[in-house]
Design a protein around this motif. Structure first.
Motif, PDB file in Angstrom:
ATOM      1  N   ILE A  11       4.114 -29.007   9.442  1.00 49.24           N
ATOM      2  CA  ILE A  11       4.774 -27.791   9.956  1.00 49.24           C
ATOM      3  C   ILE A  11       3.908 -26.581   9.637  1.00 49.24           C
ATOM      4  CG2 ILE A  11       6.754 -26.263   9.635  1.00 49.24           C
ATOM      5  CD1 ILE A  11       8.464 -28.787   9.368  1.00 49.24           C
ATOM      6  N   SER A  12       3.336 -26.528   8.476  1.00 51.68           N
ATOM      7  CA  SER A  12       2.492 -25.396   8.072  1.00 51.68           C
ATOM      8  C   SER A  12       1.257 -25.339   8.961  1.00 51.68           C
ATOM      9  CB  SER A  12       2.058 -25.524   6.620  1.00 51.68           C
ATOM     10  OG  SER A  12       3.170 -25.347   5.776  1.00 51.68           O
ATOM     11  N   SER A  13       0.646 -26.505   9.200  1.00 51.62           N
ATOM     12  CA  SER A  13      -0.557 -26.510  10.036  1.00 51.62           C
ATOM     13  C   SER A  13      -0.193 -26.131  11.468  1.00 51.62           C
ATOM     14  CB  SER A  13      -1.268 -27.846   9.988  1.00 51.62           C
ATOM     15  OG  SER A  13      -0.588 -28.814  10.734  1.00 51.62           O
ATOM     16  N   GLN A  14       1.019 -26.566  11.927  1.00 50.34           N
ATOM     17  CA  GLN A  14       1.475 -26.198  13.270  1.00 50.34           C
ATOM     18  C   GLN A  14       1.762 -24.712  13.354  1.00 50.34           C
ATOM     19  OE1 GLN A  14       1.449 -28.076  16.001  1.00 50.34           O
ATOM     20  NE2 GLN A  14       0.514 -29.663  14.757  1.00 50.34           N
ATOM     21  N   VAL A  16       0.194 -22.435  11.692  1.00 48.11           N
ATOM     22  CA  VAL A  16      -1.126 -21.798  11.789  1.00 48.11           C
ATOM     23  C   VAL A  16      -1.625 -21.925  13.225  1.00 48.11           C
ATOM     24  CG1 VAL A  16      -3.531 -22.004  11.046  1.00 48.11           C
ATOM     25  CG2 VAL A  16      -1.716 -22.126   9.378  1.00 48.11           C
ATOM     26  N   ASN A  17      -1.438 -23.135  13.804  1.00 44.53           N
ATOM     27  CA  ASN A  17      -1.871 -23.343  15.195  1.00 44.53           C
ATOM     28  C   ASN A  17      -1.087 -22.430  16.143  1.00 44.53           C
ATOM     29  OD1 ASN A  17      -3.808 -25.230  14.585  1.00 44.53           O
ATOM     30  ND2 ASN A  17      -2.488 -26.987  14.974  1.00 44.53           N
ATOM     31  N   ILE A  18       0.235 -22.319  15.924  1.00 40.87           N
ATOM     32  CA  ILE A  18       1.077 -21.465  16.776  1.00 40.87           C
ATOM     33  C   ILE A  18       0.657 -20.012  16.619  1.00 40.87           C
ATOM     34  CG2 ILE A  18       3.413 -20.583  17.079  1.00 40.87           C
ATOM     35  CD1 ILE A  18       4.400 -23.435  16.481  1.00 40.87           C
ATOM     36  N   ALA A  19       0.382 -19.594  15.381  1.00 45.08           N
ATOM     37  CA  ALA A  19      -0.043 -18.211  15.144  1.00 45.08           C
ATOM     38  C   ALA A  19      -1.377 -17.955  15.837  1.00 45.08           C
ATOM     39  CB  ALA A  19      -0.152 -17.939  13.656  1.00 45.08           C
ATOM     40  N   GLU A  20      -2.289 -18.934  15.745  1.00 44.82           N
ATOM     41  CA  GLU A  20      -3.576 -18.788  16.422  1.00 44.82           C
ATOM     42  C   GLU A  20      -3.388 -18.737  17.937  1.00 44.82           C
ATOM     43  OE1 GLU A  20      -6.122 -21.981  15.178  1.00 44.82           O
ATOM     44  OE2 GLU A  20      -6.381 -21.148  13.156  1.00 44.82           O
ATOM     45  N   LEU A  21      -2.494 -19.619  18.418  1.00 45.78           N
ATOM     46  CA  LEU A  21      -2.234 -19.629  19.865  1.00 45.78           C
ATOM     47  C   LEU A  21      -1.623 -18.318  20.314  1.00 45.78           C
ATOM     48  CD1 LEU A  21      -0.961 -23.270  20.435  1.00 45.78           C
ATOM     49  CD2 LEU A  21      -3.101 -22.267  21.233  1.00 45.78           C
ATOM     50  N   LYS A  22      -0.683 -17.759  19.496  1.00 45.60           N
ATOM     51  CA  LYS A  22      -0.085 -16.466  19.831  1.00 45.60           C
ATOM     52  C   LYS A  22      -1.155 -15.385  19.866  1.00 45.60           C
ATOM     53  CE  LYS A  22       4.701 -16.759  18.297  1.00 45.60           C
ATOM     54  NZ  LYS A  22       5.690 -16.239  17.357  1.00 45.60           N
ATOM     55  N   GLU A  23      -2.050 -15.448  18.880  1.00 41.30           N
ATOM     56  CA  GLU A  23      -3.125 -14.451  18.813  1.00 41.30           C
ATOM     57  C   GLU A  23      -4.046 -14.590  20.029  1.00 41.30           C
ATOM     58  OE1 GLU A  23      -6.874 -13.564  15.963  1.00 41.30           O
ATOM     59  OE2 GLU A  23      -4.969 -13.939  14.927  1.00 41.30           O
ATOM     60  N   GLN A  24      -4.379 -15.812  20.377  1.00 44.78           N
ATOM     61  CA  GLN A  24      -5.213 -16.051  21.550  1.00 44.78           C
ATOM     62  C   GLN A  24      -4.503 -15.598  22.822  1.00 44.78           C
ATOM     63  OE1 GLN A  24      -6.270 -20.201  21.534  1.00 44.78           O
ATOM     64  NE2 GLN A  24      -7.712 -19.989  19.810  1.00 44.78           N
ATOM     65  N   LEU A  25      -3.195 -15.892  22.890  1.00 44.59           N
ATOM     66  CA  LEU A  25      -2.398 -15.474  24.048  1.00 44.59           C
ATOM     67  C   LEU A  25      -2.380 -13.958  24.155  1.00 44.59           C
ATOM     68  CD1 LEU A  25      -0.569 -16.271  26.412  1.00 44.59           C
ATOM     69  CD2 LEU A  25       1.355 -16.195  24.826  1.00 44.59           C
ATOM     70  N   ASP A  26      -2.187 -13.274  23.012  1.00 42.47           N
ATOM     71  CA  ASP A  26      -2.209 -11.810  23.007  1.00 42.47           C
ATOM     72  C   ASP A  26      -3.581 -11.289  23.455  1.00 42.47           C
ATOM     73  OD1 ASP A  26       0.403 -11.668  22.175  1.00 42.47           O
ATOM     74  OD2 ASP A  26      -0.069 -11.348  20.038  1.00 42.47           O
ATOM     75  N   ASP A  27      -4.665 -11.944  22.962  1.00 45.00           N
ATOM     76  CA  ASP A  27      -6.018 -11.542  23.371  1.00 45.00           C
ATOM     77  C   ASP A  27      -6.199 -11.723  24.882  1.00 45.00           C
ATOM     78  OD1 ASP A  27      -6.702 -10.877  20.793  1.00 45.00           O
ATOM     79  OD2 ASP A  27      -7.835 -12.733  20.392  1.00 45.00           O
ATOM     80  N   LYS A  28      -5.722 -12.870  25.376  1.00 44.02           N
ATOM     81  CA  LYS A  28      -5.839 -13.142  26.814  1.00 44.02           C
ATOM     82  C   LYS A  28      -5.045 -12.118  27.621  1.00 44.02           C
ATOM     83  CE  LYS A  28      -8.320 -16.943  26.725  1.00 44.02           C
ATOM     84  NZ  LYS A  28      -9.639 -17.004  27.246  1.00 44.02           N
ATOM     85  N   GLN A  29      -3.838 -11.797  27.152  1.00 46.07           N
ATOM     86  CA  GLN A  29      -3.007 -10.816  27.848  1.00 46.07           C
ATOM     87  C   GLN A  29      -3.690  -9.436  27.838  1.00 46.07           C
ATOM     88  OE1 GLN A  29       0.796 -11.124  25.875  1.00 46.07           O
ATOM     89  NE2 GLN A  29       1.580 -12.601  27.391  1.00 46.07           N
ATOM     90  N   THR A  30      -4.262  -9.081  26.689  1.00 45.26           N
ATOM     91  CA  THR A  30      -4.969  -7.801  26.573  1.00 45.26           C
ATOM     92  C   THR A  30      -6.165  -7.786  27.528  1.00 45.26           C
ATOM     93  OG1 THR A  30      -4.304  -7.605  24.258  1.00 45.26           O
ATOM     94  CG2 THR A  30      -6.168  -6.257  24.977  1.00 45.26           C
ATOM     95  N   GLN A  31      -6.913  -8.901  27.554  1.00 48.44           N
ATOM     96  CA  GLN A  31      -8.066  -8.985  28.451  1.00 48.44           C
ATOM     97  C   GLN A  31      -7.619  -8.897  29.916  1.00 48.44           C
ATOM     98  OE1 GLN A  31     -10.060 -12.636  27.447  1.00 48.44           O
ATOM     99  NE2 GLN A  31     -10.921 -11.828  25.525  1.00 48.44           N
TER     100      GLN A  31
END
Length: 146
Positions: A11-14, A16-31
């Motif tokens: 769950i902890s690793s997931q 981290v993965n979800i947080a990274e995915l959210k961050e990537q999603l936010d970056d993609k949305q910003t781009q």
């Protein structure tokens, strides 16, 4: 307990993965938003450039049309001037012909009168020469008689 620890690790690793995915999603949305803004800005710039180009083209077209009208007016004035000049030349030519014809007739009349005068003078000269011969003969006859 071990399953719990493994599940917690997963769950902890997931997380981290979800947080990274959210961050990537936010970056993609910003781009994507930046690309959309850049696209909108580019479209606005292209529209402005097209508008300016159309305005410049209209100004040049108007100027060319004005110049063309001016040239046509100048051509028409020159053609009218040429017609007037030709008419004047024809009028002067006609007057010159009339004057020339009158002058020729006048000169012919004067020549005829001169011929008549010359003929009369020639006739008088012949008469005088005849009279002179007659008088010379008469004088000769009187000299011989005396």
């Amino acid at each position: 307990m071990q399953s719990y620890a493994e599940a917690y690790a997963i769950i902890s690793s997931q997380k981290v993965n979800i947080a990274e995915l959210k961050e990537q999603l936010d970056d993609k949305q910003t781009q994507r938003k930046e690309r959309e803004k850049a696209t909108t800005d580019l479209k606005a710039a292209v529209f402005r450039a097209q508008s300016e180009a159309q305005e410049e083209l209209r100004r040049h077209t108007d100027a060319a049309l004005r110049r063309e009208r001016e040239l046509h007016e100048t051509i028409n004035k020159l053609q009218e001037s040429e017609r007037e000049r030709c008419l004047l030349v024809e009028t002067l030519r006609s007057k010159l012909m009339v004057v020339s014809d009158n002058k020729v007739r006048q000169l012919e009349t004067e020549l005829h009168e001169e011929k008549l005068t010359t003929a009369n003078q020639t006739k008088k000269i012949e008469e005088l020469e005849e009279e002179t011969r007659r008088l010379s003969k008469e004088l000769e006859s009187e000299k011989q008689a005396a």
